[in-house]
Design an enzyme around this catalytic site. Structure first.
Site, PDB file in Angstrom:
ATOM      1  N   HIS A 131       3.363 -13.080  -5.242  1.00  0.00           N
ATOM      2  CA  HIS A 131       2.182 -13.145  -4.378  1.00  0.00           C
ATOM      3  C   HIS A 131       1.525 -14.530  -4.395  1.00  0.00           C
ATOM      4  O   HIS A 131       0.306 -14.639  -4.472  1.00  0.00           O
ATOM      5  CB  HIS A 131       1.173 -12.082  -4.827  1.00  0.00           C
ATOM      6  N   GLN A 171       6.139  -9.634   3.910  1.00  0.00           N
ATOM      7  CA  GLN A 171       4.743  -9.503   4.319  1.00  0.00           C
ATOM      8  C   GLN A 171       4.190 -10.896   4.610  1.00  0.00           C
ATOM      9  O   GLN A 171       4.181 -11.772   3.743  1.00  0.00           O
ATOM     10  CB  GLN A 171       3.906  -8.844   3.214  1.00  0.00           C
ATOM     11  N   ARG A 188       0.815  -1.215   0.000  1.00  0.00           N
ATOM     12  CA  ARG A 188       0.000   0.000   0.000  1.00  0.00           C
ATOM     13  C   ARG A 188       0.850   1.268   0.000  1.00  0.00           C
ATOM     14  O   ARG A 188       1.913   1.321   0.616  1.00  0.00           O
ATOM     15  CB  ARG A 188      -0.928   0.002   1.216  1.00  0.00           C
ATOM     16  N   ASP A 194      -1.418  -9.752   8.577  1.00  0.00           N
ATOM     17  CA  ASP A 194      -1.187  -9.003   7.340  1.00  0.00           C
ATOM     18  C   ASP A 194      -0.229  -7.872   7.709  1.00  0.00           C
ATOM     19  O   ASP A 194      -0.620  -6.717   7.843  1.00  0.00           O
ATOM     20  CB  ASP A 194      -2.502  -8.461   6.767  1.00  0.00           C
ATOM     21  N   HIS A 198      -0.775  -2.572  -4.467  1.00  0.00           N
ATOM     22  CA  HIS A 198      -0.162  -3.474  -5.447  1.00  0.00           C
ATOM     23  C   HIS A 198      -0.066  -2.878  -6.856  1.00  0.00           C
ATOM     24  O   HIS A 198      -0.326  -3.535  -7.860  1.00  0.00           O
ATOM     25  CB  HIS A 198      -0.913  -4.807  -5.490  1.00  0.00           C
ATOM     26  N   GLU A 216       5.573 -12.638   1.263  1.00  0.00           N
ATOM     27  CA  GLU A 216       5.982 -11.791   0.142  1.00  0.00           C
ATOM     28  C   GLU A 216       7.210 -10.979   0.553  1.00  0.00           C
ATOM     29  O   GLU A 216       7.080  -9.966   1.247  1.00  0.00           O
ATOM     30  CB  GLU A 216       4.842 -10.859  -0.246  1.00  0.00           C
TER      31      GLU A 216
END
Length: 354
Positions: free
Chosen positions: A192, A293, A92, A258, A117, A320
């Site tokens: 991803h 991530q 983000r 997350d 993304h 990620e």
């Protein structure tokens, strides 16, 4: 009905690409395979996406451990980013804006007021070109994408390459490179894939054991935007320095995991280990990036996947590797700005065992 709509959308894209320029060749989504013995990976040039990863368990039974859709059409319409290559900037960006060298850049907001993304048509939602495909002992495929100046609001022309390679027995390497042609630009690519080592159709990943070699995280606000600080995982549900099942403390984290972890060490380093006790499958993840991530599929909600399997929340997990999210708006974070003449390099290696 959904399948029919997806097919019409594919045909519409192909027709548009044909008619937009008489000199532009038709672009279509194709499927490619890398194979070494009973280890195989299927990919597509749409979004430079991993479609499947098939490998044995401790008893020799083969299974596909990557979540995904049935056929190519749903990837074009879908919003999950299953297996996709994410860019120009993964994760983000607050307020869909940043300032670089005194110039403000406005991005396409696709996550409330924020950019996620790469925007609504990031690198996961475009056709890539196959630059090279080589079979043999260590098969690989390289995809190429040219990102034009102003695409989704990002400055400068950018050459982007990603290579997927079976680099050893049950070893998948992902090698990402990007070179700005004309202007400085942020670059933060990510792979991803959603993993479920029990098999994509085996249900929840809450029983998977995860170890993340990171002592710190970048805390976020209610919109999952980093607040700019870095904090310790000690005595928090984010502490995976020792192996823990995903579900052991997930109820203490609103919505599920997350979050970006600050990976310990520099250069190419071990980032994480994931193990599914039932199948015996495990992977080690190595990378040269400062962050990773950890995402537990929190937004999966009755998504129809391969073979009609329905994926619900926690059906897969993502690790990620990346630069820190929203680094363009936090000067204290490692910079993701790449200048003309420089090369962005992002390496990942998944080492599977069973």
């Amino acid at each position: 009905m959904a399948t029919a709509r997806a097919l019409l959308f594919v045909l519409f894209i192909s027709f548009t690409l044909i008619c937009s320029s008489s000199s532009t060749p038709r672009k279509t989504a194709r499927i490619y395979e890398l194979r070494k013995g009973d280890f195989s990976i299927k990919l597509t040039n749409w979004g430079a996406t991993i479609l499947s990863v098939i490998l044995p368990d401790s008893k020799g039974n083969l299974a596909d451990v990557a979540l995904g859709y049935e056929g190519i059409g749903p990837y074009i319409n879908g919003t999950t980013n299953f297996g996709a290559l994410i860019g120009r900037v993964a994760n983000r960006i607050a307020g869909s804006r940043f300032v670089l060298n005194g110039t403000a850049h406005r991005l396409y907001p696709n996550d409330g007021k924020n950019s996620l993304h790469g925007g609504h048509r990031g690198f996961s939602r475009v056709f890539w070109t196959v630059d090279e495909k080589v079979d043999g002992e260590f098969p690989y495929i390289t995809f190429y994408y040219y990102s034009f100046d102003g695409e989704q609001g990002f400055p400068g022309d950018l050459n982007v390459f990603v290579t997927y390679k079976i680099s050893g027995p049950y070893e998948l390497s992902v090698i990402m490179k990007a070179s700005p042609r004309t202007k400085a630009t942020p670059v933060n690519l990510a792979q991803h894939n959603y993993w479920n080592l029990g098999g994509h159709n085996s249900g929840s990943i809450l029983s998977n054991k995860v170890q993340i070699f990171a002592s710190l995280i970048t805390p976020v606000d209610e919109n999952l935007i980093p607040v700019g600080s870095i904090s310790s995982v000690t005595e928090t549900p984010y502490d995976f320095l020792k192996p823990q099942t995903v579900g052991s403390r997930i109820d203490e984290v609103e919505g599920g995991y997350d979050i970006n972890y600050v990976v310990n060490g520099n250069g190419m380093k071990k980032v994480a280990i994931v193990k599914d006790e039932r199948s015996g499958r495990q992977f080690e993840l190595w990378s040269n990036q400062p962050g990773v991530q950890f995402y537990t599929g929190n937004f999966l909600d009755h998504v129809e996947g391969k073979g009609g399997v329905i994926y619900e929340k926690y059906a897969g997990l993502c690790l990620e590797t990346q630069g820190f999210p929203d680094s363009v708006n936090h000067l204290q974070f490692p910079s993701q700005i790449v200048n003309p003449g420089e090369v962005y390099k992002h390496d990942m290696v998944f080492k599977f065992s069973f």
